[in-house]
Design a protein around this motif. Structure first.
Motif, PDB file in Angstrom:
ATOM      1  N   PRO A   1       1.692   5.411  -2.809  1.00  8.03           N
ATOM      2  CA  PRO A   1       2.396   6.495  -2.121  1.00  8.03           C
ATOM      3  C   PRO A   1       3.870   6.145  -1.915  1.00  8.03           C
ATOM      4  CG  PRO A   1       0.288   6.075  -1.078  1.00  8.03           C
ATOM      5  CD  PRO A   1       0.480   4.978  -2.087  1.00  8.03           C
TER       6      PRO A   1
ATOM      7  N   ASP B   1       0.815  -1.220   0.000  1.00 13.64           N
ATOM      8  CA  ASP B   1       0.000   0.000   0.000  1.00 13.64           C
ATOM      9  C   ASP B   1       0.845   1.265   0.000  1.00 13.64           C
ATOM     10  OD1 ASP B   1      -2.547  -1.391   0.248  1.00 13.64           O
ATOM     11  OD2 ASP B   1      -1.888  -1.875   2.284  1.00 13.64           O
TER      12      ASP B   1
ATOM     13  N   ARG C   1      -1.809   8.654   6.781  1.00 14.88           N
ATOM     14  CA  ARG C   1      -2.186   9.895   6.121  1.00 14.88           C
ATOM     15  C   ARG C   1      -2.006   9.777   4.607  1.00 14.88           C
ATOM     16  NH1 ARG C   1       1.465  13.836   8.376  1.00 14.88           N
ATOM     17  NH2 ARG C   1       2.605  13.872   6.412  1.00 14.88           N
ATOM     18  N   LEU C   2      -0.884   9.218   4.182  1.00 12.50           N
ATOM     19  CA  LEU C   2      -0.597   9.102   2.762  1.00 12.50           C
ATOM     20  C   LEU C   2      -1.494   8.048   2.093  1.00 12.50           C
ATOM     21  CD1 LEU C   2       3.291   9.314   2.836  1.00 12.50           C
ATOM     22  CD2 LEU C   2       1.725  11.045   1.950  1.00 12.50           C
ATOM     23  N   VAL C   3      -1.676   6.920   2.747  1.00 11.47           N
ATOM     24  CA  VAL C   3      -2.506   5.850   2.178  1.00 11.47           C
ATOM     25  C   VAL C   3      -3.960   6.294   2.087  1.00 11.47           C
ATOM     26  CG1 VAL C   3      -3.407   3.530   2.588  1.00 11.47           C
ATOM     27  CG2 VAL C   3      -0.960   3.982   2.866  1.00 11.47           C
ATOM     28  N   ASP C   4      -4.411   7.059   3.068  1.00 10.50           N
ATOM     29  CA  ASP C   4      -5.795   7.539   3.039  1.00 10.50           C
ATOM     30  C   ASP C   4      -6.000   8.698   2.071  1.00 10.50           C
ATOM     31  OD1 ASP C   4      -6.417   5.679   4.935  1.00 10.50           O
ATOM     32  OD2 ASP C   4      -6.342   7.059   6.636  1.00 10.50           O
ATOM     33  N   GLY C   5      -4.902   9.162   1.456  1.00  3.55           N
ATOM     34  CA  GLY C   5      -5.016  10.210   0.470  1.00  3.55           C
ATOM     35  C   GLY C   5      -5.175  11.587   1.032  1.00  3.55           C
ATOM     36  N   ALA C   6      -4.745  11.755   2.296  1.00  2.00           N
ATOM     37  CA  ALA C   6      -4.895  13.072   2.930  1.00  2.00           C
ATOM     38  C   ALA C   6      -3.754  14.014   2.565  1.00  2.00           C
ATOM     39  CB  ALA C   6      -4.952  12.921   4.444  1.00  2.00           C
ATOM     40  N   GLY C   7      -2.784  13.509   1.774  1.00  2.00           N
ATOM     41  CA  GLY C   7      -1.677  14.359   1.345  1.00  2.00           C
ATOM     42  C   GLY C   7      -0.536  14.329   2.329  1.00  2.00           C
TER      43      GLY C   7
ATOM     44  N   ASP D   1       0.602   4.561  -8.738  1.00  2.00           N
ATOM     45  CA  ASP D   1      -0.052   5.428  -7.757  1.00  2.00           C
ATOM     46  C   ASP D   1       0.045   4.902  -6.328  1.00  2.00           C
ATOM     47  OD1 ASP D   1      -0.864   7.393  -9.598  1.00  2.00           O
ATOM     48  OD2 ASP D   1      -2.616   6.195 -10.172  1.00  2.00           O
TER      49      ASP D   1
ATOM     50  N   ASP E   1       6.342  11.387  -2.858  1.00  2.00           N
ATOM     51  CA  ASP E   1       5.159  12.052  -2.306  1.00  2.00           C
ATOM     52  C   ASP E   1       5.526  12.737  -0.999  1.00  2.00           C
ATOM     53  OD1 ASP E   1       2.991  11.225  -4.198  1.00  2.00           O
ATOM     54  OD2 ASP E   1       3.704   9.235  -3.589  1.00  2.00           O
TER      55      ASP E   1
END
Length: 353
Positions: free
Chosen positions: A88, A64, A346-352, A86, A126
């Motif tokens: 992270p 992931d 944070r990165l896996v959940d797409g929060a940047g 894509d 990222d």
């Protein structure tokens, strides 16, 4: 959450600071709800990945998030794959041009081109992780364009337990007596080798450097000079199997390094309650305080004065050592694991970043 924690050339880097940092990351993540993979390849090897590809499967394993610790071709392949799929991508900045200089023969000449590569390589991420705010500022000066956050390399306090019991064994093994001044880690000029050697020449203390050193064509002139003809009171041990023996045998940890991204061995020396003398460089301002948990110096004369002061004052050594233990606990692996887990989620959940 499945996370790749990749250390390219793991066998060769096991004795390095990068290898120690990667081991700390993995140990720190053990209590977390994170499945850590250490190989990016299907079948856990390049051979297995090739077989998988020939059968129509994937060359890379599935994960992931990719956390990459080195900068070589395998690491680059993982980074490019993460960007294509894509996933992270976290790149850990254990290497800078500044700390590469004065390490091996020709490292000074290669440091400039290395910075150009690192600017491009780290900018793919990222998120870039830096061991200190100092390293973050170095990368921003290149400039690396990816977001950069700081995470301590940490110190494995539990792994150092019992160092006191090895004191006499290691002092006997290396013929050490009295107040012993010591260093730990790979022997490089960048780590203050010549200053260490000159201080041995100027004083009567036993000096010992616990750690491996190069003897082949890649060894620098300074390493060859000091390790082949050291002063009578200076010992280079080479690799030792149990690093606890180094921290048990010594009394004053001396680290006149010229450049560091953090300094894991400093944290280990502090965690074992040793008095510490450091070169007064920017990265250490961030973590350590002169007169509280260490002494700092800039010139050979100042280093000599600090050693004499500590040798003559056991109470000062004890006070600094006790405060240093408190400092080291701020970098315990529990905190490192919490920080890494938060970043990963944070990165896996797409929060940047």
């Amino acid at each position: 959450m499945r996370v790749l924690n990749y250390l390219e050339l793991a066998d060769r880097l096991a004795r390095s600071g990068i290898g120690t940092a990667a081991r700390h990351q993995r140990t720190a993540l053990e209590p977390a709800n994170v499945e850590v993979r250490t190989s990016p390849w299907s079948g856990d090897s390049l051979t297995g990945a090739a077989r998988s590809a020939l059968r129509g499967g994937g060359f890379f394993d599935e994960y992931d998030l990719a956390h990459v610790n080195v900068i070589g071709p395998g690491s680059l392949a993982v980074a490019r794959h993460a960007k294509r799929t894509d996933v992270p991508l976290v790149l850990h900045s254990h290497v800078t041009g500044e700390d590469f200089a004065e390490s091996f023969r020709f490292s000074n000449q290669l440091a400039g081109p290395l910075k150009l590569y690192l600017r491009w390589f780290y900018s793919q991420a990222d998120l870039v992780l830096a061991p200190s705010r100092y390293t973050k500022s170095v990368l921003e000066s290149y400039p690396v364009t990816a977001p950069i956050e700081t995470v301590s390399n940490g110190v494995d306090i539990e792994r150092l337990a019992g160092h006191e019991s090895l004191r006499q064994e290691y002092r006997n093994r290396f013929d050490l007596d009295g107040v012993v001044v010591f260093a730990v880690g790979n022997v490089f000029e960048r780590k203050g080798l010549s200053t260490f050697g000159r201080l041995a020449q100027r004083t009567d203390y036993d000096f010992v450097w616990f750690g491996p050193y190069d003897t082949g064509p890649q060894a620098s002139k300074a390493v060859n000079r000091w390790t082949t003809d050291p002063p009578d009171n200076l010992t280079f041990t080479g690799w030792i199997d149990d690093i606890r023996g180094a921290y048990g045998a010594g009394d004053i940890y001396l680290f006149p390094t010229k450049n560091e991204n953090q300094g894991i061995a400093v944290l280990e020396a502090m965690a074992t309650g040793n008095a510490v003398v450091l070169r007064d460089i920017p990265v250490f301002e961030e973590f350590f305080t002169h007169g509280e948990d260490c002494l700092k110096a800039s010139t050979t004369a100042e280093f000599e004065s600090a050693l004499d002061r500590l040798a003559a004052n056991p109470n000062l050594r004890t006070r600094l050592g006790e405060n240093a233990e408190e400092t080291a606990r701020e970098h315990r692996l529990e905190r490192v694991g919490e920080r890494l887990t938060s970043i990963y989620r944070r990165l896996v959940d797409g929060a940047g970043p």
